[in-house]
Write an enzyme that holds these catalytic residues in place. Structure first.
Site, mmCIF file in Angstrom:
data_model
loop_
_atom_site.group_PDB
_atom_site.id
_atom_site.type_symbol
_atom_site.label_atom_id
_atom_site.label_comp_id
_atom_site.label_asym_id
_atom_site.label_seq_id
_atom_site.Cartn_x
_atom_site.Cartn_y
_atom_site.Cartn_z
ATOM 1 N N LYS A 140 0.845 -1.192 0.000
ATOM 2 C CA LYS A 140 0.000 0.000 0.000
ATOM 3 C C LYS A 140 0.885 1.249 0.000
ATOM 4 O O LYS A 140 1.717 1.436 0.889
ATOM 5 C CB LYS A 140 -0.922 0.014 1.226
ATOM 6 C CG LYS A 140 -2.048 -0.978 1.142
ATOM 7 C CD LYS A 140 -2.896 -0.969 2.394
ATOM 8 C CE LYS A 140 -4.067 -0.034 2.285
ATOM 9 N NZ LYS A 140 -5.010 -0.225 3.427
ATOM 10 N N ILE A 141 0.675 2.076 -1.014
ATOM 11 C CA ILE A 141 1.403 3.341 -1.146
ATOM 12 C C ILE A 141 0.373 4.468 -1.193
ATOM 13 O O ILE A 141 -0.574 4.401 -1.984
ATOM 14 C CB ILE A 141 2.265 3.351 -2.428
ATOM 15 C CG1 ILE A 141 3.333 2.249 -2.362
ATOM 16 C CG2 ILE A 141 2.910 4.717 -2.635
ATOM 17 C CD1 ILE A 141 4.185 2.123 -3.611
#
EC number: 2.2.1.2
Length: 367
Positions: A140-141
């Site tokens: 997750k960015i």
């Protein structure tokens, strides 16, 4: 499995659980949710891990061992969180295999304190990808301006990405551009595009929370009549933007080379206002090719009394545009709303991460 959840899945919505804990894994609860509630993926975030660490004794043995080894708190947090993610990925591996890698996914977030640093986010994404070492992982960015080039770089290296903290339509379009650029670079490097998956987590309930507060302050009957309508309209228009991209020659060239779409994922789907139906952001955001990641409370509510009536996105684009126009007419500054939400989102995850560090520090001292 609930007939309602069967219907939701049947309409092409992948049901993911927005939670993870060692206790849930240890007791077989995740397996039962896969079997009985149609769960085909798991998302995590710093708040979820902070909550998991604060309850029960499931982490005691690992914490003791980490303390005995003299591991520092940052490394300890990495060891604890990646352990849970690997375990969940293994539990979901059969789903991953049967869906050809589309579902059966587990997400772990980069350290949110790095959200404003592109280089550090890229380095963290690589480290987590290596540490977890599971094909069904998502990194997750956050969709901050600094996160966009990190998304491109991760995708270009073959790292599957869950882009998080998307609130605005403009930023969502920038996210899709970053994803496409990453795929183009991966293609140029000779990578197998079919093995690079991505989802874009478009946040829902927080949009209503912020806009409803402003509508209430405006105080006019017209403003108050718009409460509870902004988040669904915003999400529906996000899907319209997604459709524009997947109908573009740019995407079609990548698809011909084996790439798969970056599915829209509805995040933050538990209602915050108790006066709204607790399945609002499930019932009103149904269309094929999407993911809805649900807190367990919302999952249970949907299984019990969700109202799945068919596609509730594509037939309502005009209504969504009308809602956004009415919000502007009522004095709602959309750009300011989404700016505030992104800043708050990063701050909240940072606070949760610091809480996680503090909890682990205290536990290491006790062990």
């Amino acid at each position: 499995m609930s007939e309602i959840l069967k219907s939701l899945s049947g309409h092409g919505v992948s049901i993911w659980l927005d939670d993870i804990s060692r206790e849930r894994l240890r007791t077989g609860n995740l397996e039962s949710l896969i079997r009985d509630k149609g769960v085909v993926g798991v998302t995590s975030n710093p708040t979820i891990f902070a909550s998991a660490l604060s309850k029960g004794d499931a982490y005691d043995t690992q914490l003791h061992d980490l303390a005995v080894r003299g591991v520092d708190v940052e490394e300890a947090v990495r060891a604890i969180t990646t352990y849970d993610i690997r375990w969940a990925a293994d539990v979901l591996r059969p789903v991953y295999d049967v869906t050809g890698g589309v579902d059966g996914r587990v997400s772990i977030e980069v350290d949110p304190r790095l959200a404003r640093s592109t280089d550090k986010t890229i380095a963290e994404a690589r480290a987590l990808w290596w540490m977890v070492d599971r094909p069904n992982l998502f990194i997750k960015i956050p969709a901050t301006l600094e996160g966009l080039p990190a998304i491109t770089q991760a995708i270009a290296e073959g790292i599957s990405v869950n882009v998080t903290l998307i609130f605005s339509l403009e930023r969502y379009r920038a996210v899709m551009d970053a994803w496409l650029t990453g795929l183009e670079q991966a293609k140029a490097a000779g990578l197998n595009l079919a093995g690079i998956e991505s989802v874009a987590s478009f946040f829902v309930s927080r949009v209503d929370t912020e806009i409803d507060k402003r509508l209430e302050a405006a105080g006019t009957p017209e403003a108050k009549a718009l409460k509870g309508k902004a988040a669904v309209a915003n999400a529906r228009l996000a899907f319209a933007a997604f459709e524009e991209v997947v109908n573009s020659p740019r995407w079609q060239a990548l698809q011909a080379a084996g790439a798969r779409p970056q599915r829209p994922l509805w995040a933050s789907t538990g209602t915050k206002d108790p006066s709204y139906p607790d399945t609002l952001y499930v019932d009103e955001l149904v269309t094929a090719g999407t993911v809805n990641t649900l807190p367990e409370k919302t999952l249970d509510a949907a299984a019990d009394h969700g109202r799945i009536t068919g596609d509730t996105i594509r037939p309502f684009y005009e209504e969504a545009w009308n809602t956004m126009a009415a919000l502007k007419e009522a004095g709602i500054d959309y750009d300011d709303v989404v700016r505030v939400l992104e800043e708050e989102g990063v701050e909240k995850f940072e606070a949760s991460w610091n809480e996680l560090l503090a909890t682990v520090t205290a536990e290491l001292r006790k062990a």
